[in-house]
Design a protein around this motif. Sequence first.
Motif, PDB file in Angstrom:
ATOM      1  N   ARG A  53     -13.702  15.064  -4.561  1.00  0.00           N
ATOM      2  CA  ARG A  53     -12.834  15.831  -3.671  1.00  0.00           C
ATOM      3  C   ARG A  53     -12.539  14.957  -2.466  1.00  0.00           C
ATOM      4  NH1 ARG A  53     -16.694  20.809  -4.588  1.00  0.00           N
ATOM      5  NH2 ARG A  53     -17.935  19.639  -3.083  1.00  0.00           N
ATOM      6  N   ALA A  54     -11.287  14.870  -2.082  1.00  0.00           N
ATOM      7  CA  ALA A  54     -10.882  13.955  -1.014  1.00  0.00           C
ATOM      8  C   ALA A  54     -11.707  14.123   0.270  1.00  0.00           C
ATOM      9  CB  ALA A  54      -9.390  14.117  -0.728  1.00  0.00           C
ATOM     10  N   PRO A  55     -11.980  15.345   0.742  1.00  0.00           N
ATOM     11  CA  PRO A  55     -12.754  15.472   1.996  1.00  0.00           C
ATOM     12  C   PRO A  55     -14.178  14.944   1.887  1.00  0.00           C
ATOM     13  CG  PRO A  55     -11.592  17.516   1.471  1.00  0.00           C
ATOM     14  CD  PRO A  55     -11.505  16.655   0.253  1.00  0.00           C
ATOM     15  N   ASP A  56     -14.701  14.813   0.664  1.00  0.00           N
ATOM     16  CA  ASP A  56     -16.084  14.383   0.483  1.00  0.00           C
ATOM     17  C   ASP A  56     -16.236  12.870   0.413  1.00  0.00           C
ATOM     18  OD1 ASP A  56     -16.692  17.041   0.395  1.00  0.00           O
ATOM     19  OD2 ASP A  56     -16.811  17.147  -1.791  1.00  0.00           O
ATOM     20  N   GLU A  57     -15.136  12.167   0.318  1.00  0.00           N
ATOM     21  CA  GLU A  57     -15.185  10.705   0.235  1.00  0.00           C
ATOM     22  C   GLU A  57     -14.985  10.092   1.614  1.00  0.00           C
ATOM     23  OE1 GLU A  57     -13.884   8.172  -3.465  1.00  0.00           O
ATOM     24  OE2 GLU A  57     -12.317   9.593  -2.956  1.00  0.00           O
ATOM     25  N   LYS A  58     -15.560   8.925   1.814  1.00  0.00           N
ATOM     26  CA  LYS A  58     -15.418   8.229   3.091  1.00  0.00           C
ATOM     27  C   LYS A  58     -13.958   7.873   3.354  1.00  0.00           C
ATOM     28  CE  LYS A  58     -17.094   4.226   5.686  1.00  0.00           C
ATOM     29  NZ  LYS A  58     -17.976   3.018   5.664  1.00  0.00           N
ATOM     30  N   ASN A  59     -13.249   7.427   2.311  1.00  0.00           N
ATOM     31  CA  ASN A  59     -11.850   7.035   2.503  1.00  0.00           C
ATOM     32  C   ASN A  59     -10.872   8.189   2.303  1.00  0.00           C
ATOM     33  OD1 ASN A  59     -12.007   7.357  -0.253  1.00  0.00           O
ATOM     34  ND2 ASN A  59     -11.727   5.176  -0.735  1.00  0.00           N
ATOM     35  N   ARG A  60     -11.380   9.385   2.017  1.00  0.00           N
ATOM     36  CA  ARG A  60     -10.565  10.602   1.891  1.00  0.00           C
ATOM     37  C   ARG A  60      -9.439  10.444   0.852  1.00  0.00           C
ATOM     38  NH1 ARG A  60     -14.409  11.538   4.661  1.00  0.00           N
ATOM     39  NH2 ARG A  60     -14.498  12.809   6.542  1.00  0.00           N
ATOM     40  N   VAL A  61      -9.748   9.809  -0.260  1.00  0.00           N
ATOM     41  CA  VAL A  61      -8.733   9.573  -1.292  1.00  0.00           C
ATOM     42  C   VAL A  61      -8.827  10.597  -2.411  1.00  0.00           C
ATOM     43  CG1 VAL A  61      -7.949   7.949  -3.070  1.00  0.00           C
ATOM     44  CG2 VAL A  61      -8.536   7.125  -0.790  1.00  0.00           C
ATOM     45  N   GLY A  62     -10.041  10.890  -2.870  1.00  0.00           N
ATOM     46  CA  GLY A  62     -10.203  11.750  -4.033  1.00  0.00           C
ATOM     47  C   GLY A  62     -10.118  10.949  -5.319  1.00  0.00           C
ATOM     48  N   ASN A  63     -10.915   9.892  -5.397  1.00  0.00           N
ATOM     49  CA  ASN A  63     -10.886   8.992  -6.550  1.00  0.00           C
ATOM     50  C   ASN A  63     -11.457   9.651  -7.800  1.00  0.00           C
ATOM     51  OD1 ASN A  63     -10.006   6.123  -5.781  1.00  0.00           O
ATOM     52  ND2 ASN A  63     -11.392   6.659  -4.101  1.00  0.00           N
ATOM     53  N   ARG A  64     -11.030   9.125  -8.931  1.00  0.00           N
ATOM     54  CA  ARG A  64     -11.604   9.507 -10.219  1.00  0.00           C
ATOM     55  C   ARG A  64     -12.322   8.288 -10.780  1.00  0.00           C
ATOM     56  NH1 ARG A  64      -8.056  12.163 -15.058  1.00  0.00           N
ATOM     57  NH2 ARG A  64      -8.065  13.849 -13.515  1.00  0.00           N
ATOM     58  N   LEU A  65     -13.623   8.426 -11.065  1.00  0.00           N
ATOM     59  CA  LEU A  65     -14.421   7.308 -11.552  1.00  0.00           C
ATOM     60  C   LEU A  65     -14.857   7.534 -12.988  1.00  0.00           C
ATOM     61  CD1 LEU A  65     -16.784   6.473  -8.548  1.00  0.00           C
ATOM     62  CD2 LEU A  65     -14.682   5.327  -9.221  1.00  0.00           C
ATOM     63  N   PRO A  66     -14.648   6.570 -13.863  1.00  0.00           N
ATOM     64  CA  PRO A  66     -15.097   6.709 -15.260  1.00  0.00           C
ATOM     65  C   PRO A  66     -16.615   6.688 -15.344  1.00  0.00           C
ATOM     66  CG  PRO A  66     -14.308   4.486 -14.852  1.00  0.00           C
ATOM     67  CD  PRO A  66     -14.005   5.263 -13.613  1.00  0.00           C
ATOM     68  N   ILE A  67     -17.140   7.360 -16.354  1.00  0.00           N
ATOM     69  CA  ILE A  67     -18.578   7.422 -16.590  1.00  0.00           C
ATOM     70  C   ILE A  67     -18.865   6.889 -17.988  1.00  0.00           C
ATOM     71  CG2 ILE A  67     -20.605   8.930 -16.754  1.00  0.00           C
ATOM     72  CD1 ILE A  67     -19.192  10.884 -14.904  1.00  0.00           C
TER      73      ILE A  67
END
Length: 282
Positions: A53-67
Amino acid sequence: IADYRGGYVILRGAERAIIYRTAVELGLRNAEIHKLTVGQFVLKGEHPFLQFRAPDEKNRVGNRLPIRRDLADQLARLFANRTPAAPAFTLPPESEMAGMARRDLARARAAYLDAAKGDPKEYEQRSRDHYLAEFDREGNRFTFHSVRATLATLLLRAGVEPGEARLLTRHADAATLERFYDKRGHSDRERIMVRLPNLGPLPLTLAATGTDGTKMLPGLLPSKAKQTPADQNTLDNEEAPEPLRFPRDVEVRVGSRESAESHLRDLNPGPMLYESIALPLS
């Protein structure tokens, strides 16, 4: 079971192992991992991922990371009886995360040393190294943020370019990753050094007095596979080259700036000379 300022948190070893692995592979910050919920992990399908979620990231982007698939399977078993809104992990407060990890590091290092007690030489070597130690060779101490440096270092060791590695670490630019998160050190230099070809010793016989010529170095002759019989006869019958002779003193005219600068360039060639050639070592 750990007591964190009056409250008890149950953290079994298997769950802590998944927490550490998830934090390293996804490059999670301390604050980020505390805010994750089960619903942010999409673990089914061919390409599992974590959606920030964008507000939870330092850069406020809302990235999607593969697992990775095997980690996704572990997380699916861990989340089996939890609702999408539930916290993804049972964790101590942010201020206690480094302490938890350091205690686990100490246990892991103790097991690492105990495994070598039957071999005194191996035990002594392990006792001197910094594997699983709280402090590295440079005196840097492990914190929970160290998991992000671990991810960056593992990627760089694997040959991933910094510009690509930052896509997983989510840095704004590769320079930040290289300056602050690249923790490769002396052991990495040793691994790189062994990739060099063997540069010596060359079979060279020097004349006793220094006045006679010497034979050419074998490494500078054409390879035997490329020599023709005529070439070989020529080399066998050819006299050794005359040794190079230099005057005892090099005269530099004080009144000639051009001569002085030329002499200094000979002693200290500029970068273009260093970059122009490489020795034919292979």
